[in-house]
Design a protein around this motif. Sequence first.
Motif, PDB file in Angstrom:
ATOM      1  N   THR A  45       5.665  94.019  20.380  1.00 35.39           N
ATOM      2  CA  THR A  45       4.903  94.046  21.403  1.00 35.39           C
ATOM      3  C   THR A  45       5.818  94.108  22.893  1.00 35.39           C
ATOM      4  O   THR A  45       5.260  94.091  23.868  1.00 35.39           O
ATOM      5  CB  THR A  45       3.794  93.084  21.870  1.00 35.39           C
ATOM      6  N   GLY A 100       1.138  98.421  27.853  1.00 34.52           N
ATOM      7  CA  GLY A 100       0.707  97.969  26.843  1.00 34.52           C
ATOM      8  C   GLY A 100       0.614  99.194  25.967  1.00 34.52           C
ATOM      9  O   GLY A 100       1.131 100.286  25.945  1.00 34.52           O
ATOM     10  N   ARG A 101      -0.075  98.679  24.458  1.00 36.48           N
ATOM     11  CA  ARG A 101      -0.011  99.721  23.287  1.00 36.48           C
ATOM     12  C   ARG A 101      -1.181  99.470  22.647  1.00 36.48           C
ATOM     13  O   ARG A 101      -1.744  98.316  22.657  1.00 36.48           O
ATOM     14  CB  ARG A 101       1.296  99.710  22.353  1.00 36.48           C
TER      15      ARG A 101
END
Length: 523
Positions: free
Chosen positions: A342, A357-358
Amino acid sequence: EADAEAPAEGAAPAGPRRARQGVDVGVDAIVLLCDPEAGAKLTSEIRKLGIGVPVFGPQSFAAESFRSQLGKMTKDVFVATAFNYELGSFNALDFADKLEALTGAPASVKSAFVYDAGAAVAAAMQAGARDRGALQAALAAATSPDTALALLTGDVYFDEHGSAVRHLIVAAASQNGLKPAFTQLRKVTQQHVLNSLNRGGGRSLGRATAGRDVIVVDGEAWWRTKVVYAGIDYFRADNVDVPGQNFRVEFYLWFRWEGELDVENIGFVNEIFTEENTQEVLREDLDARIKYACFKHSASFLFPFDLRDFPFDTQWLPLQLAHRTRDTNEVIIVVDRDNLTTAPVNEIYPEEWTWVGRKDAAGTFTPATSFGDPAYTGRGGRASFSLYEAKLGIKRILFPYLVKMFLPLGIMIAITLLVFLVPRDAFDARMTLVMTALLSILVFHLAQAEALPAVGYLMRADYFFMITYVLVFTLTIKTVVVNVFVSADKDSVARWIDLVFAVVFLPLSAVAYIGLTVWSMMA
């Protein structure tokens, strides 16, 4: 496995030491049919006795109590289950995400089945069923893959006994939950494959399954489905090209699988193939039981940017990974969540974006095509494919647009408001000021639009310009009306209109722009 240190001479072998030596019990696997608590105790005792064969348990072993009581002894422990979100559709994943956001707890398998029960009844009622008998008849009509109910957990139909026909899923137990095993068995339901088997008397798989992994056991045909775990970690976003509707990114890609699998044919659906695209092998281990390969990949990808919120927009750049030729009966891609990072992506170019983010999800999709093959007819013959979608979230930095877009627009509006300081009898000067400001705003709007792709919807920035057009148009009408009264020697009325308009127009303009800004920031 042998102990690192041998026991002292004359000492009795300890339980854990004996467990690591391994015991040949003459069986290939052990199946436990009991409650989760008893299953965890039995599995622990089996492992302490040094019996390392796979242990299989029923759906009840999916309970958290089983894994927590089992502790670290989860190796080669498998659970048979009717559904697993990792092998579900994107609709199932969306349902799980929304339910978790609503309740604060991960979505369970039971919640998906409960939702499907309500959805099946709702679909029957929508089709005209209004009583118990009609509902039963509507559900009982789903007797084959062609008449199956399209539910959250997949296409479901019922056999002659009224039992739901589903793919049985074997999941490996771990401390992080249930993970799909590397090999799954799926019953062959495609009629063209069954016809091919029948023509061969059940011995020859025929042309319909040539090159595919199909086995026949006791007269039943099964797909031997391969599960490959895939992961993507981002290194750098080289070029986020909004006008060109594409982006270029560098990342690490890896696969983990068992047995023979052509991972080289797993590629990106939305990749733009150019000579600049590169892929190099970083690490691989093809001799172990669980094979592994890691690549560094650099490529451009097609993406239709959603600019409705521009310049307050956040974009989720997708990398869509799928096998080029094999459907979900042969290959299923699962997200390797245990090994994803992350860490933020600090290098994003051009430097008008910041990392937010992802998102990673793997599901199934069904192309709207028959591939020109008459065998792919009806719902039972359709081919679904497994897709892993990794999304890189980036948010546009707003400050440059405050300077380059909103500040010039605010200055133009302020210049337009100077019309209130021009004498009422100077109609030409007033109109010249207003019309010049209107043309300047129009040209500025068009210049801003040239830097963006042509889209069939309004962007958030367009609303600021639209409000400006309305305000300037209103000022134009006011200027003409005031001039009419001045020309008619009604200067007192013209003065009153100017005063009231100034008192109302200025606060109204401020409220409109502040409200639109707050709405844009909160959207």
